[in-house]
Design an enzyme around this catalytic site. Structure first.
Site, PDB file in Angstrom:
ATOM      1  NE  ARG A   1      -7.280   4.034   5.463  1.00 15.89           N
ATOM      2  CZ  ARG A   1      -6.331   4.664   6.156  1.00 15.89           C
ATOM      3  NH1 ARG A   1      -6.434   4.780   7.463  1.00 15.89           N
ATOM      4  NH2 ARG A   1      -5.271   5.156   5.550  1.00 15.89           N
TER       5      ARG A   1
ATOM      6  CG  ASP B   1       3.344   1.524   9.661  1.00 12.81           C
ATOM      7  OD1 ASP B   1       3.563   1.789   8.463  1.00 12.81           O
ATOM      8  OD2 ASP B   1       3.013   2.380  10.491  1.00 12.81           O
TER       9      ASP B   1
ATOM     10  CE  LYS C   1      -1.703   1.537   4.013  1.00  8.89           C
ATOM     11  NZ  LYS C   1      -1.377   2.919   4.381  1.00  8.89           N
ATOM     12  CG  ASN C   2       2.282   2.687   3.533  1.00  6.65           C
ATOM     13  OD1 ASN C   2       1.141   3.051   3.236  1.00  6.65           O
ATOM     14  ND2 ASN C   2       2.644   2.442   4.769  1.00  6.65           N
TER      15      ASN C   2
ATOM     16  NE  ARG D   1      -1.808  11.763   8.457  1.00  5.70           N
ATOM     17  CZ  ARG D   1      -1.798  13.068   8.675  1.00  5.70           C
ATOM     18  NH1 ARG D   1      -2.883  13.642   9.091  1.00  5.70           N
ATOM     19  NH2 ARG D   1      -0.735  13.784   8.454  1.00  5.70           N
TER      20      ARG D   1
ATOM     21  CB  CYS E   1      -5.058  10.192  12.096  1.00  2.00           C
ATOM     22  SG  CYS E   1      -3.518   9.298  12.283  1.00  2.00           S
TER      23      CYS E   1
ATOM     24  NE  ARG F   1       0.333  10.125  10.408  1.00  2.00           N
ATOM     25  CZ  ARG F   1      -0.039   9.151   9.561  1.00  2.00           C
ATOM     26  NH1 ARG F   1      -1.190   8.543   9.747  1.00  2.00           N
ATOM     27  NH2 ARG F   1       0.717   8.817   8.558  1.00  2.00           N
TER      28      ARG F   1
HETATM   29  C1  EPZ Z   1       4.291   6.999   6.523  1.00  2.00           C
HETATM   30  O1  EPZ Z   1       3.487   8.039   7.091  1.00  2.00           O
HETATM   31  C2  EPZ Z   1       3.380   5.784   6.372  1.00  2.00           C
HETATM   32  N1  EPZ Z   1       2.278   6.113   5.500  1.00  2.00           N
HETATM   33  C3  EPZ Z   1       2.850   5.386   7.747  1.00  2.00           C
HETATM   34  O2  EPZ Z   1       2.095   4.183   7.608  1.00  2.00           O
HETATM   35  C4  EPZ Z   1       4.028   5.079   8.659  1.00  2.00           C
HETATM   36  O3  EPZ Z   1       3.557   4.833   9.962  1.00  2.00           O
HETATM   37  C5  EPZ Z   1       4.991   6.280   8.709  1.00  2.00           C
HETATM   38  O4  EPZ Z   1       5.388   6.664   7.380  1.00  2.00           O
HETATM   39  C6  EPZ Z   1       6.249   5.978   9.497  1.00  2.00           C
HETATM   40  O5  EPZ Z   1       6.892   4.873   9.002  1.00  2.00           O
HETATM   41  C7  EPZ Z   1       2.478   6.059   4.144  1.00  2.00           C
HETATM   42  O6  EPZ Z   1       3.551   5.781   3.645  1.00  2.00           O
HETATM   43  C8  EPZ Z   1       1.302   6.377   3.290  1.00  2.00           C
HETATM   44  P1  EPZ Z   1       6.259  10.390   8.630  1.00  2.00           P
HETATM   45  P2  EPZ Z   1       4.000   9.555   7.138  1.00  2.00           P
HETATM   46  O7  EPZ Z   1       6.075  11.680   7.919  1.00  2.00           O
HETATM   47  O8  EPZ Z   1       4.853   9.826   5.962  1.00  2.00           O
HETATM   48  C9  EPZ Z   1       6.482  13.736  12.022  1.00  2.00           C
HETATM   49  C10 EPZ Z   1       0.236   2.752   7.836  1.00  2.00           C
HETATM   50  O9  EPZ Z   1      -0.147   2.164   8.854  1.00  2.00           O
HETATM   51  N2  EPZ Z   1       6.270  14.721  10.951  1.00  2.00           N
HETATM   52  O10 EPZ Z   1       7.430   9.572   8.277  1.00  2.00           O
HETATM   53  O11 EPZ Z   1       2.817  10.392   7.373  1.00  2.00           O
HETATM   54  C11 EPZ Z   1       5.252  12.828  12.235  1.00  2.00           C
HETATM   55  O12 EPZ Z   1       4.298  13.427  13.047  1.00  2.00           O
HETATM   56  C12 EPZ Z   1       0.692   4.219   7.924  1.00  2.00           C
HETATM   57  O13 EPZ Z   1       0.305   2.221   6.719  1.00  2.00           O
HETATM   58  C13 EPZ Z   1       6.249  16.077  11.255  1.00  2.00           C
HETATM   59  O14 EPZ Z   1       6.387  16.463  12.420  1.00  2.00           O
HETATM   60  O15 EPZ Z   1       4.919   9.526   8.435  1.00  2.00           O
HETATM   61  C14 EPZ Z   1       5.897  11.583  12.850  1.00  2.00           C
HETATM   62  O16 EPZ Z   1       6.062  11.773  14.215  1.00  2.00           O
HETATM   63  C15 EPZ Z   1       0.349   4.829   9.245  1.00  2.00           C
HETATM   64  N3  EPZ Z   1       6.049  16.974  10.258  1.00  2.00           N
HETATM   65  C16 EPZ Z   1       7.253  11.530  12.145  1.00  2.00           C
HETATM   66  O17 EPZ Z   1       7.509  12.827  11.611  1.00  2.00           O
HETATM   67  C17 EPZ Z   1       5.893  16.581   8.943  1.00  2.00           C
HETATM   68  O18 EPZ Z   1       5.721  17.432   8.061  1.00  2.00           O
HETATM   69  C18 EPZ Z   1       7.336  10.506  11.006  1.00  2.00           C
HETATM   70  O19 EPZ Z   1       6.199  10.655  10.197  1.00  2.00           O
HETATM   71  C19 EPZ Z   1       5.933  15.209   8.645  1.00  2.00           C
HETATM   72  C20 EPZ Z   1       6.119  14.285   9.659  1.00  2.00           C
END
Ligand code: EPZ
Length: 418
Positions: A397, A305, A22-23, A93, A117, A122
């Site tokens: 999902r 995850d 998916k990702n 998202r 969420c 996030r």
């Molecule tokens: C991706 O989300 C995945 N989603 C998530 O999988 C996964 O949990 C996550 O990466 C971490 O591995 C997809 O790929 C579609 P991040 P993403 O930006 O990109 C902070 C699932 O279950 N952050 O790497 O949204 C954030 O809050 C989903 O399949 C900021 O502060 O995660 C977090 O603490 C859930 N500001 C950290 O960085 C930003 O602009 C990492 O989040 C962006 C992120």
């Protein structure tokens, strides 16, 4: 409202095939916006989120067809809009992944700002900060990100936090920018590397994906592509834990053990018997499992995850385990539901202390997010009696044909509508 009903106690045995990731599929399908012509993707999982990204691209004027043989076709030759509506973005998202491609291709984008969420606030501030650094004017207007730019310009970007979709969004934007962009502290996830390889197949010039420094030399145009989506390492990890928690023996085909290294090492450490081949992994329970310490980290660390799933597994391991969640501070919504099934879990800030119990008991429980729902399925598979999981739309999902796959492995599971 649909529920998943599980009668626990069966040892899972047999062989299943892992679906496309998916990702990886979501950013790759979004990248079709960057080029004229019809791109064709195969091994795309049949999931709610894929339907959502397809509907989103159609909003912009792309012609999208999704076959049930895992094929998705996107023709983005005639884009005529750039508005990603709240109604769609609120359901997923990852819709934010259209921001970079729209800005790069059309010079304009209006994307509903994803809200918080179940797993944390996030924010997407790092996405917006990077696109602004590339010359885009970015503003928030009544819940929408409104961005425009005559031409994005390459520059050096340091991500304060390693962000997966942030890296993907900016990489796609930079692929059509003027000059060279260097991303530092970039995400190293296999899905990021896969996206970079697709962009390079489209005529892009990207180096270093898979490391924390990615260099993107912008090109004037990209072309359509044909690509097969990589296996889902999180789905694979979830079924590995299903083998462990049910004291079973499962072989996973079409998976890439290299992407699951941190998980495999942890499962070996707690006592599971692991046999990894090039495209398959066999997980076999041979002895009572030991407790351990898990710290979630960006790739190549232990994936957040799979945190909820290994928590369910460790509920039945000997001794006390410690799980530190370092990526999403609030990602413990599943704890309350696991406790309802008899788990002994104490939370302290972003750490959970899990004391192993002899058994779990079936109960009515509620899914709160995608991976939390997977942990409840695992707990239900081993629990005494029946577990009824509500809000399983979360599961749909991210897990393709979960009921069929579990039945193939000998689980007593069914979906009911109430
Ligand atoms: C991706 O989300 C995945 N989603 C998530 O999988 C996964 O949990 C996550 O990466 C971490 O591995 C997809 O790929 C579609 P991040 P993403 O930006 O990109 C902070 C699932 O279950 N952050 O790497 O949204 C954030 O809050 C989903 O399949 C900021 O502060 O995660 C977090 O603490 C859930 N500001 C950290 O960085 C930003 O602009 C990492 O989040 C962006 C992120």
């Amino acid at each position: 409202m649909k529920k998943l009903i599980i009668a626990g106690g069966n040892r899972l045995r047999g062989e299943i095939s892992i679906s496309g990731a998916k990702n990886a599929a979501l950013p790759i399908i979004a990248s079709a916006l960057l080029a004229d012509g019809c791109s064709v993707y195969s091994n795309v999982p049949n999931l709610r989120d894929i339907t959502t990204i397809a509907r989103l691209l159609a909003e912009f004027g792309a012609e999208v067809s999704t076959g049930n043989n895992g094929e998705v076709r996107v023709d983005a030759s005639n884009l005529r809009a750039y508005n990603a509506p709240y109604e769609l973005v609120k359901t997923m998202r990852a819709s934010i992944l259209v921001l970079g491609p729209l800005l790069a291709r059309m010079g304009k984008a209006r994307v509903s700002l994803p809200g918080g969420c179940a797993i944390g606030p996030r924010p997407v501030d790092l996405h917006l900060k990077a696109l602004s650094a590339m010359g885009a004017r970015v503003a928030l207007d009544r819940g929408y990100i409104v961005a425009d730019c005559r031409k994005l310009k390459g520059t050096k970007i340091y991500f304060d936090i390693s962000t997966v979709t942030g890296t993907e969004n900016v990489m796609m934007a930079a692929a059509l920018a003027e000059g060279t962009t260097v991303l530092e502290n970039a995400a190293r996830e296999p899905e990021v590397e896969e996206l970079a390889s697709v962009l390079n197949k489209m005529g892009g010039r990207i180096e270093g994906a898979g490391t924390d420094v990615i260099t993107i030399e912008g090109v004037s145009a990209l072309h359509q592509v044909e690509h097969t989506i990589m296996p889902d390492r999180i789905e694979a990890g979830t079924y590995m834990m299903a083998a462990g928690i049910t004291r079973g023996d499962i072989c996973l085909r079409n998976c890439n053990p290299v992407h699951c290294n941190a998980v495999l090492e942890k499962l070996k450490e707690i006592g599971l018997d692991i046999t990894a081949e090039q495209t398959s992994v066999r997980v076999c329970w041979k002895q009572p499992l030991n407790g351990t310490e898990v710290r979630t980290l960006p790739y190549p660390g232990f994936p957040t995850d799979l945190q909820a799933q290994i928590m369910a597994l460790l509920c039945l391991a000997d001794g006390t385990s410690i799980i530190a969640e370092t990526v999403f501070e609030d990602r413990f919504m599943h704890v309350g539901e696991l406790r309802r099934m008899g788990a002994r879990i104490r939370l302290d800030g972003s750490s959970a202390f899990v004391t192993g119990v002899k058994k779990l008991s079936g109960a009515p429980v509620m899914a709160t997010d995608l991976r939390a729902s997977a942990s409840l399925v695992l707990a239900g598979l081993v629990a005494e009696g029946t577990t009824a999981i509500s809000r399983i739309y979360h599961l749909e999902r991210g897990y393709e044909s979960v009921e069929e796959k579990l039945k193939l492995l000998g689980a007593d599971v069914r979906t009911v509508s109430s």
